[in-house]
Motif scaffolding. Sequence first.
Motif, PDB file in Angstrom:
ATOM      1  N   SER A  44       0.826  -1.216   0.000  1.00  0.00           N
ATOM      2  CA  SER A  44       0.000   0.000   0.000  1.00  0.00           C
ATOM      3  C   SER A  44       0.853   1.255   0.000  1.00  0.00           C
ATOM      4  CB  SER A  44      -0.952  -0.012   1.202  1.00  0.00           C
ATOM      5  OG  SER A  44      -1.878  -1.068   1.087  1.00  0.00           O
ATOM      6  N   THR A  45       1.958   1.233   0.736  1.00  0.00           N
ATOM      7  CA  THR A  45       2.833   2.398   0.793  1.00  0.00           C
ATOM      8  C   THR A  45       3.390   2.736  -0.582  1.00  0.00           C
ATOM      9  OG1 THR A  45       3.447   1.849   3.068  1.00  0.00           O
ATOM     10  CG2 THR A  45       4.912   3.348   1.867  1.00  0.00           C
ATOM     11  N   ILE A  46       3.878   1.711  -1.284  1.00  0.00           N
ATOM     12  CA  ILE A  46       4.445   1.925  -2.619  1.00  0.00           C
ATOM     13  C   ILE A  46       3.351   2.332  -3.602  1.00  0.00           C
ATOM     14  CG2 ILE A  46       5.624   0.801  -4.549  1.00  0.00           C
ATOM     15  CD1 ILE A  46       7.026  -0.979  -2.439  1.00  0.00           C
ATOM     16  N   ALA A  47       2.180   1.678  -3.524  1.00  0.00           N
ATOM     17  CA  ALA A  47       1.094   1.996  -4.445  1.00  0.00           C
ATOM     18  C   ALA A  47       0.644   3.442  -4.275  1.00  0.00           C
ATOM     19  CB  ALA A  47      -0.069   1.037  -4.213  1.00  0.00           C
ATOM     20  N   LYS A  48       0.597   3.936  -3.038  1.00  0.00           N
ATOM     21  CA  LYS A  48       0.198   5.333  -2.797  1.00  0.00           C
ATOM     22  C   LYS A  48       1.215   6.302  -3.399  1.00  0.00           C
ATOM     23  CE  LYS A  48      -2.242   4.314   1.536  1.00  0.00           C
ATOM     24  NZ  LYS A  48      -2.184   4.441   3.020  1.00  0.00           N
ATOM     25  N   LEU A  49       2.508   5.976  -3.241  1.00  0.00           N
ATOM     26  CA  LEU A  49       3.540   6.840  -3.813  1.00  0.00           C
ATOM     27  C   LEU A  49       3.470   6.859  -5.337  1.00  0.00           C
ATOM     28  CD1 LEU A  49       6.579   5.955  -1.507  1.00  0.00           C
ATOM     29  CD2 LEU A  49       5.394   8.156  -1.644  1.00  0.00           C
ATOM     30  N   VAL A  50       3.220   5.686  -5.936  1.00  0.00           N
ATOM     31  CA  VAL A  50       3.105   5.609  -7.390  1.00  0.00           C
ATOM     32  C   VAL A  50       1.917   6.439  -7.864  1.00  0.00           C
ATOM     33  CG1 VAL A  50       2.613   4.085  -9.347  1.00  0.00           C
ATOM     34  CG2 VAL A  50       4.242   3.365  -7.588  1.00  0.00           C
TER      35      VAL A  50
ATOM     36  N   SER B   9      15.915  -4.282   0.382  1.00  0.00           N
ATOM     37  CA  SER B   9      17.117  -3.674  -0.192  1.00  0.00           C
ATOM     38  C   SER B   9      16.846  -2.312  -0.817  1.00  0.00           C
ATOM     39  CB  SER B   9      17.708  -4.610  -1.255  1.00  0.00           C
ATOM     40  OG  SER B   9      16.775  -4.848  -2.298  1.00  0.00           O
ATOM     41  N   ALA B  10      15.568  -1.919  -0.915  1.00  0.00           N
ATOM     42  CA  ALA B  10      15.218  -0.618  -1.482  1.00  0.00           C
ATOM     43  C   ALA B  10      14.055  -0.046  -0.685  1.00  0.00           C
ATOM     44  CB  ALA B  10      14.837  -0.754  -2.957  1.00  0.00           C
ATOM     45  N   ASP B  11      14.096   1.274  -0.450  1.00  0.00           N
ATOM     46  CA  ASP B  11      12.999   1.871   0.312  1.00  0.00           C
ATOM     47  C   ASP B  11      11.790   2.110  -0.591  1.00  0.00           C
ATOM     48  OD1 ASP B  11      13.529   4.148  -1.205  1.00  0.00           O
ATOM     49  OD2 ASP B  11      14.615   5.161   0.419  1.00  0.00           O
ATOM     50  N   ALA B  12      10.700   2.585  -0.006  1.00  0.00           N
ATOM     51  CA  ALA B  12       9.451   2.756  -0.740  1.00  0.00           C
ATOM     52  C   ALA B  12       9.605   3.750  -1.886  1.00  0.00           C
ATOM     53  CB  ALA B  12       8.346   3.192   0.214  1.00  0.00           C
ATOM     54  N   GLU B  13      10.356   4.837  -1.671  1.00  0.00           N
ATOM     55  CA  GLU B  13      10.535   5.859  -2.705  1.00  0.00           C
ATOM     56  C   GLU B  13      11.252   5.291  -3.917  1.00  0.00           C
ATOM     57  OE1 GLU B  13      10.286   9.376  -4.723  1.00  0.00           O
ATOM     58  OE2 GLU B  13       9.324   8.865  -2.816  1.00  0.00           O
ATOM     59  N   MET B  14      12.338   4.558  -3.706  1.00  0.00           N
ATOM     60  CA  MET B  14      13.063   3.938  -4.813  1.00  0.00           C
ATOM     61  C   MET B  14      12.181   2.932  -5.552  1.00  0.00           C
ATOM     62  SD  MET B  14      16.778   3.270  -3.024  1.00  0.00           S
ATOM     63  CE  MET B  14      17.332   2.306  -4.427  1.00  0.00           C
ATOM     64  N   SER B  15      11.405   2.144  -4.810  1.00  0.00           N
ATOM     65  CA  SER B  15      10.523   1.149  -5.428  1.00  0.00           C
ATOM     66  C   SER B  15       9.460   1.828  -6.274  1.00  0.00           C
ATOM     67  CB  SER B  15       9.871   0.284  -4.342  1.00  0.00           C
ATOM     68  OG  SER B  15      10.844  -0.449  -3.616  1.00  0.00           O
TER      69      SER B  15
END
Length: 626
Positions: A467-473, A605-611
Motif C-alpha cells: 500500500s505504501t508503494i502503491a500510494k507513492l506511485v 534492499s530498497a525503500d518505498a521511494e526507490m521502489s
Amino acid sequence: MIAIPLEHCGTANFSKNLLRFLTCGSVDDGKSTLIGRLLYDSRMISDDQLAALERDSRRHGTTGDIDLSLLVDGLEAEREQRITIDVAYRYFRTPGRSFIVADTPGHEQYTRNMATGASNSSLAVILIDARKGVLVQTKRHSYICSLLGIRHIVLAVNKIDLVDFSKNAFNCVISDYTTFATKLNFISIVPIPISARFGDNVTMRSGNMPWYTGPTLVEYLEQVDTEMDLEDKPFRFPVQWVNRSDLDFRGFSGTVVSGRIRRRDSVVVAASNLESQVRRLVTADGDLDEAVAGDAVTIVLTDEIDVARGDLIVEPLARPTVADQCAAHILWMSVDPLLPGRSYLLRIGTQWKPAIVTAIKHKIDPNTLEHLAARTLELNEIGFCNIATSGSITFDPYEENGSTGAFILVDRFTHETSAAGMISFGLRRAANIHHESLAVDKAGRAALKHQTPTILWFTGLSGSGKSTIAKLVERKLHEAGHHTYMLDGDNLRQGLSRDLGFTDTDRVENIRRVGEVAKLFIDAGLIVLCSFISPFRAERRMVRELVQAEEFVEIFVDAPLEECIRRDPKRLYAKVKAGLIKNFTGFDSPYEPPENPELHLDTTSADAEMSARRVVDHLRQAGIIF
C-alpha cells in the motif's frame, strides 16, 4: 468359462453381447478375490501364471493358500498394503456372454478411481463383508453408482463362510442395504450370498447354503439385461476433428455417441443453429448408408457451414440445451478444496471452456444422503453446484444422455482432473441480458487522458509495503497529469466485500469482485492501482485474463515473513500470535508468490521511494504513460 486377453475381444460377437460391470464396496470386502476367482475358475490360466501366483501368495498372501486377489492387484504397493489402488480391468467370457470387469479400490482416498470404473459400467457388483455389514464406503460407492447412471446392482454378501453360512446374517445385510438404497434410483437389486475365497455361489452353486435358491453370480450376469438402447436416443455427434484430406474434401470426424444418422438426413450445429444435410458418411472401409451409436465416422455435409472441433451436430427436432450456466452434481477429486469463484477448465465431450463454480447449493452426506450446507468441497465429497462457463456449452441432462451430460473440471495450473460432474439442468437466469455498446469506448476515453489504461496489481504479504508503494506511485502519476484510481483491500472490505471473511473461499470471491471492478476502471480509460495480498496465483491469473495482455502489470512486493512481522504496521501479526486472528496469510493460510511478475520489488534492499520510481520508470518504458 474362458479368460481371454484384450486383443482378442474385438469380434462382432464379443461386442454384441458384452456386459461391462464393476466391483466396488469398502476396503477388504473381497473385490479382487472375487475377480481372481472368476479368472481362476476358468481353468485357462497358464502354468507359469499359476506358478507365479503360488510364489506371490507365499510372499504377499493373507489366506495361507493361493491368494486369488493377487491375480488382479498388480501394483507392488497394492500387494504390500493388501488394498487396490488403481482400477484394474479384466476380460473374460462364458458360453453365454462376454465381460469386461473393473476392479475398483475400496479405500476412501481412491474414490476418484472408483468413479472412473463406474463411468463405463452398466452394472455394479457391490461387495459387503457379511461380518461387517453395510459401511459408509459401501453407501458412498452406491451413491456414486446412482449418480453415474448405473441402475442394476448385485449385492454380493461375501465371506459368508466366516459367519457359518448364516441365513440370518445374509438377511440382515439385505435389510440394512435396501433401507438405504430406497433413496437411490436403482431398477434392480439382486442379493447373492458368496464366498469368493472358496467359490460358493460364484461360478458353482454352493452346497453349504440349501436355504438359498437364487442364481449364482455368473448365472445372473449371463442373463441380466442392462442395454440402454443408445441407438434409440436423439442423435448426438461431437466433432473431434475437421478433416481436410485435400482441397476438395471437408468432413467432420468423430464418434456417434447416441442415436442414428442416415444419408440425406437433416442435421443442425447445436451452438450456432446452422442447418444442413448429410451428403456422405465416410469410414476407412468405405461409405455407409447409416451410422449408429458407437460408430466412428466422418460426416460430409451438403453445405459449407461453419463447424469446428467441439461443436455438437444433432437432429433438428431433438436439440440439446445451449447455455452458459448449469446445475450439476460434482464429485471432487483433488486434494486442494473446491473454491467457488476460482476458474477451472471444463471439458464436456470435445468442448473446452473456462468455468467457475458460482455456488454450492449443498453437499451430500454419503451415510444418510442428507443435504448439508457447504462453502467448499474437500477430496471425495459430492455436492450440488451452480456452474458458469465463459461461453455457451451444449449438453443434455445426464439422466437423459450420459455422453453429453458428463464433464470434468481441470486445474488450470497443474492440468490435473479436479472433479467429475453430471449436469442436472441448464440455468437460463440471464436470457434477457445482452452486452450494451456505448457511445464512447475505452480507446476514446484513454486517448483523452493520454495514457494506456492499465491494472497495476501489487501483491505481497501484509507488511511487505504494498500500500505504501502503491500510494507513492499514484501520487507521482497524479502529479504528472495522469488519471488514476486506487483499490485498497481494507477500503473495499468496508463496502463491496463487507460480507466476506478471510477463509480461502472468501479470499477467492473478494479478488473476483475486485477484478470485475478493476475491469470497469480499465474501460473508463484509467490506470487503476490494486493493492491486495491476493495469495493465490489462480485468482491473479483470473484478473489478468479479464483484460488485454498489455493492460495488466503484476508487481511482487517482496519481503520475508520475519521482516513483515518486525514491521507489523497494523499490529496484525501481534494479534495473530495472540490467537485473535485466524486464516492469516503466512501463518495458517498460504501465500503463493508470483512466478513471472513484470516487476519484483525487494523492500529489504530498497525503500518505498526507490521502489515507486522503479514502477513509474517501467510504465514509461512500456509506453503506458508518456
